[in-house]
Structure formats: structure tokens, C-alpha cells
Design an enzyme around this catalytic site. Sequence first.
Site, mmCIF file in Angstrom:
data_model
loop_
_atom_site.group_PDB
_atom_site.id
_atom_site.type_symbol
_atom_site.label_atom_id
_atom_site.label_comp_id
_atom_site.label_asym_id
_atom_site.label_seq_id
_atom_site.Cartn_x
_atom_site.Cartn_y
_atom_site.Cartn_z
ATOM 1 N N ARG A 170 0.952 -1.214 0.395
ATOM 2 C CA ARG A 170 -0.162 0.215 0.113
ATOM 3 C C ARG A 170 0.664 1.270 -0.122
ATOM 4 N NH1 ARG A 170 -5.381 -0.442 1.933
ATOM 5 N NH2 ARG A 170 -4.934 2.168 3.508
ATOM 6 N N ARG A 174 9.425 6.349 -3.103
ATOM 7 C CA ARG A 174 9.206 7.028 -4.650
ATOM 8 C C ARG A 174 11.322 7.449 -4.802
ATOM 9 N NH1 ARG A 174 5.608 10.184 -2.888
ATOM 10 N NH2 ARG A 174 3.041 8.540 -3.327
ATOM 11 N N ARG A 247 -8.291 -6.955 13.549
ATOM 12 C CA ARG A 247 -7.961 -6.142 14.151
ATOM 13 C C ARG A 247 -8.844 -5.209 15.631
ATOM 14 N NH1 ARG A 247 -3.755 -7.318 17.775
ATOM 15 N NH2 ARG A 247 -1.705 -5.609 17.551
ATOM 16 N N ARG A 278 0.222 5.467 16.233
ATOM 17 C CA ARG A 278 0.301 7.735 16.050
ATOM 18 C C ARG A 278 -1.023 8.222 16.685
ATOM 19 N NH1 ARG A 278 -2.833 5.995 9.684
ATOM 20 N NH2 ARG A 278 -4.863 4.701 10.990
ATOM 21 N N GLU A 298 -3.685 6.369 18.714
ATOM 22 C CA GLU A 298 -4.390 5.179 18.877
ATOM 23 C C GLU A 298 -3.572 4.491 18.877
ATOM 24 O OE1 GLU A 298 -5.661 6.346 14.330
ATOM 25 O OE2 GLU A 298 -5.029 3.419 14.135
ATOM 26 N N TYR A 346 -9.329 -5.195 2.822
ATOM 27 C CA TYR A 346 -8.788 -4.491 3.825
ATOM 28 C C TYR A 346 -8.960 -2.886 2.687
ATOM 29 C CZ TYR A 346 -4.246 -1.750 5.909
ATOM 30 O OH TYR A 346 -4.048 -1.011 6.526
ATOM 31 N N ASP A 348 -10.660 1.241 0.971
ATOM 32 C CA ASP A 348 -10.276 2.501 1.417
ATOM 33 C C ASP A 348 -11.584 2.787 0.963
ATOM 34 O OD1 ASP A 348 -8.015 2.648 2.568
ATOM 35 O OD2 ASP A 348 -6.719 3.086 0.476
HETATM 36 P P1 FAD Z 1 -18.013 0.864 8.322
HETATM 37 O O1 FAD Z 1 -17.174 1.789 8.410
HETATM 38 O O2 FAD Z 1 -17.686 -0.352 9.209
HETATM 39 O O3 FAD Z 1 -19.270 0.735 8.553
HETATM 40 C C1 FAD Z 1 -20.100 -0.764 8.559
HETATM 41 C C2 FAD Z 1 -21.382 -0.353 9.250
HETATM 42 O O4 FAD Z 1 -22.149 -0.768 10.165
HETATM 43 C C3 FAD Z 1 -20.426 0.675 10.751
HETATM 44 O O5 FAD Z 1 -21.492 1.690 11.702
HETATM 45 C C4 FAD Z 1 -21.272 -0.576 11.838
HETATM 46 O O6 FAD Z 1 -21.446 0.142 13.578
HETATM 47 C C5 FAD Z 1 -22.349 -1.373 11.717
HETATM 48 N N1 FAD Z 1 -22.754 -2.457 11.777
HETATM 49 C C6 FAD Z 1 -22.473 -3.469 12.031
HETATM 50 N N2 FAD Z 1 -22.593 -5.103 11.813
HETATM 51 C C7 FAD Z 1 -23.586 -4.517 12.509
HETATM 52 C C8 FAD Z 1 -25.140 -4.533 12.710
HETATM 53 N N3 FAD Z 1 -24.916 -6.242 12.700
HETATM 54 N N4 FAD Z 1 -26.556 -4.142 13.423
HETATM 55 C C9 FAD Z 1 -26.159 -2.958 12.388
HETATM 56 N N5 FAD Z 1 -25.587 -2.306 12.100
HETATM 57 C C10 FAD Z 1 -24.058 -2.859 12.115
HETATM 58 N N6 FAD Z 1 -9.593 4.334 3.802
HETATM 59 C C11 FAD Z 1 -9.184 5.387 2.987
HETATM 60 O O7 FAD Z 1 -10.102 5.794 2.175
HETATM 61 N N7 FAD Z 1 -8.324 6.430 3.936
HETATM 62 C C12 FAD Z 1 -8.340 6.222 4.908
HETATM 63 O O8 FAD Z 1 -7.178 7.676 5.057
HETATM 64 C C13 FAD Z 1 -8.866 5.646 5.740
HETATM 65 N N8 FAD Z 1 -8.050 5.817 6.924
HETATM 66 C C14 FAD Z 1 -8.668 4.894 8.009
HETATM 67 C C15 FAD Z 1 -7.842 4.552 9.339
HETATM 68 C C16 FAD Z 1 -8.726 3.427 9.844
HETATM 69 C C17 FAD Z 1 -8.171 3.659 11.385
HETATM 70 C C18 FAD Z 1 -9.463 2.756 9.828
HETATM 71 C C19 FAD Z 1 -10.420 1.535 10.638
HETATM 72 C C20 FAD Z 1 -10.382 3.141 8.653
HETATM 73 C C21 FAD Z 1 -9.537 3.594 7.870
HETATM 74 N N9 FAD Z 1 -10.252 3.779 6.123
HETATM 75 C C22 FAD Z 1 -9.326 4.614 5.163
HETATM 76 C C23 FAD Z 1 -11.109 2.930 5.317
HETATM 77 C C24 FAD Z 1 -12.010 3.243 5.910
HETATM 78 O O9 FAD Z 1 -12.999 3.302 7.128
HETATM 79 C C25 FAD Z 1 -13.728 2.036 5.129
HETATM 80 O O10 FAD Z 1 -13.122 1.789 3.327
HETATM 81 C C26 FAD Z 1 -15.214 2.531 5.164
HETATM 82 O O11 FAD Z 1 -15.340 3.370 5.953
HETATM 83 C C27 FAD Z 1 -15.519 1.539 5.167
HETATM 84 O O12 FAD Z 1 -16.800 1.746 4.813
HETATM 85 P P2 FAD Z 1 -17.899 0.595 5.507
HETATM 86 O O13 FAD Z 1 -19.531 0.780 4.989
HETATM 87 O O14 FAD Z 1 -17.386 -0.420 4.747
HETATM 88 O O15 FAD Z 1 -17.729 -0.380 6.512
HETATM 89 N N1 UDP Z 2 3.966 0.592 8.143
HETATM 90 C C1 UDP Z 2 4.129 0.995 8.439
HETATM 91 N N2 UDP Z 2 4.862 2.028 8.899
HETATM 92 C C2 UDP Z 2 5.124 3.464 8.618
HETATM 93 C C3 UDP Z 2 3.252 3.060 8.261
HETATM 94 C C4 UDP Z 2 2.628 2.080 7.500
HETATM 95 O O1 UDP Z 2 5.522 -0.096 8.691
HETATM 96 O O2 UDP Z 2 5.285 4.187 9.436
HETATM 97 C C5 UDP Z 2 2.445 -0.774 7.436
HETATM 98 C C6 UDP Z 2 2.122 -1.048 8.413
HETATM 99 O O3 UDP Z 2 2.204 -2.152 8.285
HETATM 100 C C7 UDP Z 2 0.863 -0.534 8.234
HETATM 101 C C8 UDP Z 2 0.417 -0.934 6.372
HETATM 102 O O4 UDP Z 2 1.649 -0.566 6.597
HETATM 103 O O5 UDP Z 2 -0.494 -1.649 8.522
HETATM 104 C C9 UDP Z 2 -0.040 0.131 5.302
HETATM 105 O O6 UDP Z 2 -0.483 1.595 6.217
HETATM 106 P P1 UDP Z 2 -1.443 2.576 6.356
HETATM 107 O O7 UDP Z 2 -0.870 3.596 6.951
HETATM 108 O O8 UDP Z 2 -2.227 2.451 4.861
HETATM 109 O O9 UDP Z 2 -2.838 2.461 7.452
HETATM 110 P P2 UDP Z 2 -4.269 2.578 7.745
HETATM 111 O O10 UDP Z 2 -3.790 3.646 7.774
HETATM 112 O O11 UDP Z 2 -4.569 1.213 6.413
HETATM 113 O O12 UDP Z 2 -3.900 1.948 9.172
#
Ligand code: FAD
Ligand code: UDP
Length: 367
Positions: A170, A174, A247, A278, A298, A346, A348
Site C-alpha cells: 500500500r 519514490r 484487529r 500514531r 491510536e 482492507y 479504502d
Molecule cells: P464501516 O464504516 O465499518 O460501516 C459498517 C457499519 O455497520 C458500522 O457503522 C457498524 O456499526 C454497522 N454494523 C455492523 N454490524 C451491524 C449489525 N449487526 N447491526 C447494525 N449495524 C451494524 N479509508 C480511506 O480511504 N482513507 C483513510 O485514510 C482511511 N483511514 C482509515 C483509518 C482507520 C483507523 C480505519 C479503521 C479505516 C480507515 N479507512 C480509510 C477505511 C474506511 O474506514 C473504510 O473503507 C470505510 O469506512 C468502509 O465502509 P463500510 O461501510 O464498509 O464499513
Molecule cells: N506501515 C509501516 N510504517 C509506517 C506506516 C505504515 O510499517 O510508518 C505499514 C504497516 O504494516 C501498515 C501498512 O504499512 O499496516 C499500511 O499502512 P497504512 O498507513 O496504509 O495503514 P492504515 O491507514 O490503513 O492503518
Amino acid sequence: MYDYIIVGAGLFGAVFAHEAHRRNKKCLVIEKRNHIGGNCYTEVREGINVHVYGPHIFHTSNQRVWNYVHQFVTMNRFTNSPIAMHKGKIYNLPFNMNTFYQIWGVTTPQEAQAMIEKQRSAVAIAEPTNLEEQALKLVGHDIYEILIKGYTEKQWGRKATELPPFIIKRLPLRFTFDNNYFDDLYQGIPIGGYTQLFEKLLTGIEVKLQTDFFSERQSFQRIARRIVYTGMIDQFYDYCYGKLEYRSLYFEHEVLNVVNYQGNAIVNYTEREIPYTRIIEHKHFEYGTQPKTIITREYPREWVDGMEPYYPINTPQNMRIYEQYADRAKKELSVIFGGRLAEYRYYDMHHVIANALKAVQKEFGEP
Ligand code: FAD
Ligand code: UDP
């Protein structure tokens, strides 16, 4: 009777509900949390949009997805340039000429390439089978030790040798002085936060918060022509093929009486010994000038029942279990599965929107 009961008010559920509602379908969205938006949810505190479930930066090269979100929100010019802290020293991410200069003192792309080549050849891995091998093949020993190993092992709670190679792919590599974390054409943060995107998507649609699908499953199934399910796929099938692993995370939010705490939206702590991965300083996502600041540490956590399953853990063993659920899901006539938890991927945000639009297309048979 509803045409669709949509389980989950996250991105997949909200986009699907919006598109079905637009086509005059009767929809009910049920969400177990007390708010819409899933993990993208933001909340205003001290005048700052706080990314309650971790930092979310929208990025995509998909023009259709970019245009789609712009019906509802305007993106600012935020470019994600996280920095990494390791033993008191700062390094730029992703791995680029600034990083190579900081680690080796090299100043030209040729010198940097030669250095990486030397380190790569010392390990000689043809086809990486795990994250450690993939990282060593990509960037060599020094970067792996300083910026990857500690972060990865605390993030996933496993040895890097037990994780799939794709996770590290991911991150870009560069040979330019470019600290943009993403390679995509478009990037930004919705001005005013993410929650308004969901409010707009769900306008006019019945939403029941604090309602778990599994608490009234039979009655929901009786009143829905179809179910759109975005929760955990193993739970949907009562874990009949075994439990998938996830996780989890713990977010420690703190209000500080300073204007600017760390000078950047995201600082990664790459040492294994520091328990968080972070620190997020939310105001920097929107160039905030508020008198206070809010930071979030986090902490990765092992997932157990009752915790939020933030990340699927796509090890070969989990994928074997998932495939059995996926085979069964394919045969369902009245359930649509989508999103990070139902597809155990996984994803986005832009992937999830694109997939929801594909599901809409399939369902309504339009181009
Ligand atoms: P979710 O957002 O998980 O929504 C699912 C919903 O279903 C939740 O609200 C949950 O409560 C509900 N639900 C589950 N089971 C039930 C049930 N039994 N009954 C009723 N409700 C239920 N993506 C990016 O593009 N850029 C980023 O920088 C980025 N950073 C991230 C950082 C973190 C820490 C995390 C965890 C994810 C990140 N993502 C990022 C990914 C992004 O959050 C997801 O791609 C997106 O939210 C997925 O949408 P979803 O609808 O699949 O799931
Ligand atoms: N990662 C790492 N060092 C960093 C940032 C990311 O080794 O400083 C690795 C780590 O394994 C992480 C993966 O790269 O799970 C993807 O990172 P990303 O920032 O895309 O993670 P997310 O925002 O999905 O948590």
C-alpha cells in the site's frame, strides 16, 4: 414491507440506501452505533472536526467516485504527508528522497537507488511470501528496521513474517522529494467533516440507530424484500465455518490547551516499545486555527467479541475460512453483502463507494 433493509450506516450502506431511495425504493437503515457514518464518522469538539475512529483521508484516481462524493461535499486541498518518529528522530513518509537523505545522507536518486539495490541484493528474495520478505525486497534492511518492523508488529499484533505481503505494498516508494502518502489523482478532506456526507446521503431515508440486526433478525427478514448487509460476514452465518480474526483499536482523545501540538495531522511512532502507532492532531486536516487542539493516540488491540472489528486480518488461514463464507454468500438470493466487514477486505473509502455503485448497477440493471 421495505424493499431494502440496510444493515450498517457506513459508506457502503449509505451509498446503497441513497441510490435505492432515489429510485423510489422503500428503505430502512439499521445501525448498531448511536450515529451514522461508520468508521468515517467525524464529530465537532472545540470547533474541530474530530475523526473519532482514526484519521480518514479521501483519495482516489476514479473520476466517477470523485464526482460522486462532490454531489454532497467539497473536498479541501489536504495532502497526507505523515511523518515518522523513531528514537527521537523524524523521518518523512512515504519512502522517498527525503527519507533516504535522512537515513543515509544520499542526495541524488542515483545514490539512493544504488543504496537500496545494495540492501535488496543482500537479502535476495525472489517471490516474497510474507510482509517481512516483501518489505526487505522493496526497501532493504535499514528502512525495514527503522520504519516498518516495529510499527507493523504492533499494528497487527503478529510477527511481520506471519502477515500477508500485500499490506506493505500500500505504501509508495519514490525517488523524488515528494512526501504525498498517496499516488492517486485526487485527494482531500470534506470541508466541514465526513458526517455531513452521510447526512446528505441518508436524507429522506428512515434510519434506526442503536439497533443491532442480530437482536431482531427474524423480524427484520420478514419485513424486507432484500437485505443489504455490511456487518461481519462470519457473524451473519453464526460463525459456522469458524471465527475470522480482526484487529481492533483503542482511541485516546485529549483536548490540549495549546494551538499547535505536533505541527502535522499524523505522526507515526515506529518503535515497538511505544504502545501507540500514531498521534493524530485533527485540526490540521482542515488548517484549523482554533485556540485549543485535540489529539488522538491510536493503540492497536487484539479483537475480542464486543470490540469494534476495524481491520480484517487477511492471513492465509483467515482467507480459507472467509472463502467458505463467501461461497455461501454468493448463493444468497435476497442478501447483498458489501463493505470492509462483509467482504473481509482492507478497503479504502473509494473502493467501498465504487463497489456500492457496482452493487447498485447490478441490482437496478442500469449502465
Ligand atoms: P464501516 O464504516 O465499518 O460501516 C459498517 C457499519 O455497520 C458500522 O457503522 C457498524 O456499526 C454497522 N454494523 C455492523 N454490524 C451491524 C449489525 N449487526 N447491526 C447494525 N449495524 C451494524 N479509508 C480511506 O480511504 N482513507 C483513510 O485514510 C482511511 N483511514 C482509515 C483509518 C482507520 C483507523 C480505519 C479503521 C479505516 C480507515 N479507512 C480509510 C477505511 C474506511 O474506514 C473504510 O473503507 C470505510 O469506512 C468502509 O465502509 P463500510 O461501510 O464498509 O464499513
Ligand atoms: N506501515 C509501516 N510504517 C509506517 C506506516 C505504515 O510499517 O510508518 C505499514 C504497516 O504494516 C501498515 C501498512 O504499512 O499496516 C499500511 O499502512 P497504512 O498507513 O496504509 O495503514 P492504515 O491507514 O490503513 O492503518
